[in-house]
Design a protein around this motif. Structure first.
Motif, short mmCIF file in Angstrom:
data_model
loop_
_atom_site.label_atom_id
_atom_site.label_comp_id
_atom_site.label_asym_id
_atom_site.label_seq_id
_atom_site.Cartn_x
_atom_site.Cartn_y
_atom_site.Cartn_z
N VAL A 189 0.75 -1.48 -0.14
CA VAL A 189 -0.03 0.02 -0.04
C VAL A 189 0.91 1.26 -0.08
N SER A 190 2.10 1.26 0.60
CA SER A 190 2.88 2.32 0.79
C SER A 190 3.34 2.63 -0.55
N ALA A 191 3.57 1.44 -1.34
CA ALA A 191 4.06 1.50 -2.69
C ALA A 191 3.12 2.04 -3.85
N GLY A 192 2.00 2.14 -3.34
CA GLY A 192 0.65 2.95 -3.96
C GLY A 192 -0.16 2.03 -4.48
N TYR A 193 -0.35 0.61 -4.02
CA TYR A 193 -1.51 -0.21 -3.98
C TYR A 193 -2.39 -0.23 -3.18
N MET A 194 -3.74 -0.41 -3.60
CA MET A 194 -4.62 -0.53 -2.70
C MET A 194 -5.75 -1.63 -3.03
N VAL A 195 -6.21 -2.36 -2.15
CA VAL A 195 -7.42 -3.30 -2.38
C VAL A 195 -8.48 -3.02 -1.55
N GLN A 196 -9.51 -2.80 -1.96
CA GLN A 196 -10.72 -2.27 -1.05
C GLN A 196 -11.90 -3.42 -1.31
N TYR A 197 -12.79 -3.52 -0.25
CA TYR A 197 -14.07 -4.38 -0.56
C TYR A 197 -15.19 -3.67 -0.25
N ALA A 198 -16.19 -3.51 -1.33
CA ALA A 198 -17.49 -2.92 -0.94
C ALA A 198 -18.90 -3.92 -1.23
N GLY A 199 -19.69 -3.67 -0.81
CA GLY A 199 -20.91 -4.21 -1.10
C GLY A 199 -20.87 -5.62 -0.25
N ASN A 255 -14.75 -6.39 -5.12
CA ASN A 255 -13.34 -6.00 -4.98
C ASN A 255 -12.87 -4.73 -6.05
N GLU A 256 -11.97 -3.78 -5.47
CA GLU A 256 -11.56 -2.74 -5.80
C GLU A 256 -10.24 -2.60 -5.97
N ILE A 257 -9.36 -2.29 -6.87
CA ILE A 257 -8.14 -2.08 -7.03
C ILE A 257 -7.82 -0.67 -7.58
N PHE A 258 -6.97 0.04 -6.93
CA PHE A 258 -6.59 1.38 -7.43
C PHE A 258 -5.13 1.51 -7.61
N LYS A 269 -8.33 2.29 -12.11
CA LYS A 269 -9.21 1.73 -10.82
C LYS A 269 -9.86 0.46 -11.86
N LEU A 270 -9.85 -0.86 -10.97
CA LEU A 270 -10.49 -1.98 -11.54
C LEU A 270 -11.57 -2.38 -10.44
N VAL A 271 -12.64 -2.58 -10.78
CA VAL A 271 -13.81 -3.10 -9.82
C VAL A 271 -14.13 -4.47 -10.44
N TYR A 272 -14.25 -5.55 -9.68
CA TYR A 272 -14.61 -6.87 -10.21
C TYR A 272 -15.27 -7.65 -8.90
N GLU A 310 -16.18 -10.97 -6.46
CA GLU A 310 -15.16 -11.80 -5.84
C GLU A 310 -15.69 -13.26 -6.57
N SER A 311 -16.78 -13.31 -7.06
CA SER A 311 -16.96 -14.60 -7.71
C SER A 311 -17.87 -14.06 -9.24
N PHE A 312 -17.55 -14.61 -10.22
CA PHE A 312 -18.54 -14.28 -11.38
C PHE A 312 -19.82 -15.34 -11.45
N VAL A 313 -21.00 -14.60 -11.58
CA VAL A 313 -22.20 -15.42 -11.58
C VAL A 313 -23.17 -14.91 -12.51
N GLY A 314 -24.02 -15.35 -13.09
CA GLY A 314 -24.90 -15.08 -14.14
C GLY A 314 -24.40 -15.47 -15.54
N ASP A 315 -24.98 -14.69 -16.40
CA ASP A 315 -24.41 -14.90 -17.90
C ASP A 315 -23.20 -14.12 -18.27
N PHE A 316 -22.66 -13.24 -17.77
CA PHE A 316 -21.81 -12.48 -17.88
C PHE A 316 -20.78 -12.21 -16.88
N ARG A 317 -19.45 -12.21 -17.31
CA ARG A 317 -18.34 -11.94 -16.46
C ARG A 317 -18.18 -10.30 -16.45
N ASP A 318 -18.65 -9.59 -15.68
CA ASP A 318 -18.74 -8.13 -15.57
C ASP A 318 -17.59 -7.53 -14.81
#
Length: 326
Positions: free
Chosen positions: A90-100, A108-111, A135-138, A140-148
């Protein structure tokens, strides 16, 4: 739920939505939610494959270990080493956050701030390399017809093939639909363009074109071609991907040919976390051909541009800004 059991639950391969006990624990209190986020973040960062030298990790481990010493829990001491990796990352600039967390699936969110790069493996095995200010938001697991997934910034994707579940990269109002391929997306919110660059496979660039959310105008992208959507004019341009395209993602080397100083300044600003200010509009239109590396020293880089310019210019540094003058 004690810390050892919580860690065990987190490291299981079972999706969060399938663990009623863990969901009940998270929803029980705000403190429980924070504890889950803390340990889940540690585990997630270990899965991204970011590497650090052993000496650096051990130095961080010693600092974290002191905080849990005497609690009599070997699991906590092991997590302390993971925590050291996270704190340093994180001090090098990476951050992982969990929402919802109160929803069915955690997001999951990576900035990645300016001046940094990182990579992540998605739940389906797809790999993503993320560039500066991205920023990438994805899920924790893909469900349904699409992988968004949702992207703001710049990323290179190697998507795991699954013809029954198309992979979709959402970029603002637009999207890129994939079956299994290698491609890059450049979609910074402040830029005037959205670009899709296809290396291999097949992608469909859907541009939002109506008043309804699902009104798209679709374009197929050819392998080794890029498709650029101009937000201002609404026009779409196609071009061939230049030689050395892979070098930027695999080696951190960017090759350019007859590219304007203004365009290069945008990339340099993101790579080195600086602001570039031109004193004259004519300076922005000057073109350059060459190579830059994310590992280059910014001072050396500016000297190279100064020497390569057909017309002389001067530059100066001041508080994170570079001023370019005739």
């Amino acid at each position: 739920m004690d810390s050892e059991k919580l860690i065990h639950k987190i490291t299981e391969s079972k999706p969060l939505k399938d663990s009623d006990e863990l969901l009940d624990y998270i929803n029980e209190s705000g403190e429980n939610t924070k504890e889950y986020v803390r340990y889940k973040s540690l585990w997630a960062m270990l899965q991204t494959g970011n590497e650090m030298d052993e000496e650096t990790i051990n130095d961080g481990y010693k600092a974290v270990k002191r905080k849990v010493k005497g609690r009599g829990n070997s699991i906590l001491l092991n997590i302390a080493k993971y925590a050291a990796i996270i704190i340093l990352a994180v001090s090098a600039g990476y951050m992982v956050q969990y929402a919802g967390l109160n929803n069915e699936i955690a997001m999951n969110e990576i900035f990645v701030p300016k001046g940094n790069r990182t990579s992540v493996v998605l739940p389906d095995g797809s790999k993503v390399w993320l560039s500066n200010g991205t920023k990438l938001v994805y899920p924790e697991s893909f469900v349904g017809d699409f992988r968004d997934v949702q992207l703001e910034g710049e990323g290179f994707f190697e998507v795991t093939h699954d013809k029954d579940h198309p992979f979709i990269v959402n970029v603002g109002q637009h999207r890129i639909k994939v079956l299994g391929t290698k491609f890059a997306v450049v979609a910074y919110p402040d830029d005037d363009e959205v670009k899709a660059e296809l290396v291999s496979g097949k992608i469909q660039f859907d541009i939002q074109s109506g008043v309804t959310k699902e009104s798209y105008k679709s374009f197929m992208v050819k392998p080794m071609h890029s498709l650029v959507y101009d937000k201002t004019s609404g026009k779409v341009y196609e071009s061939i991907i230049p030689d050395g395209f892979h070098d930027y993602w695999q080696k951190g080397t960017y090759r350019f040919r007859n590219e304007t100083f203004d365009s290069l300044a945008t990339k340099i600003a993101r790579i080195y976390n600086v602001e570039i200010i031109f004193s004259d509009e004519e300076l922005k239109t000057r073109t350059f051909t060459g190579t830059l590396s994310v590992d280059d020293n910014i001072y050396t880089l500016m000297e190279v541009f100064k020497s390569a310019s057909g017309k002389p210019f001067e530059y100066r540094f001041d508080s994170g800004k570079i001023y370019i003058d005739k």
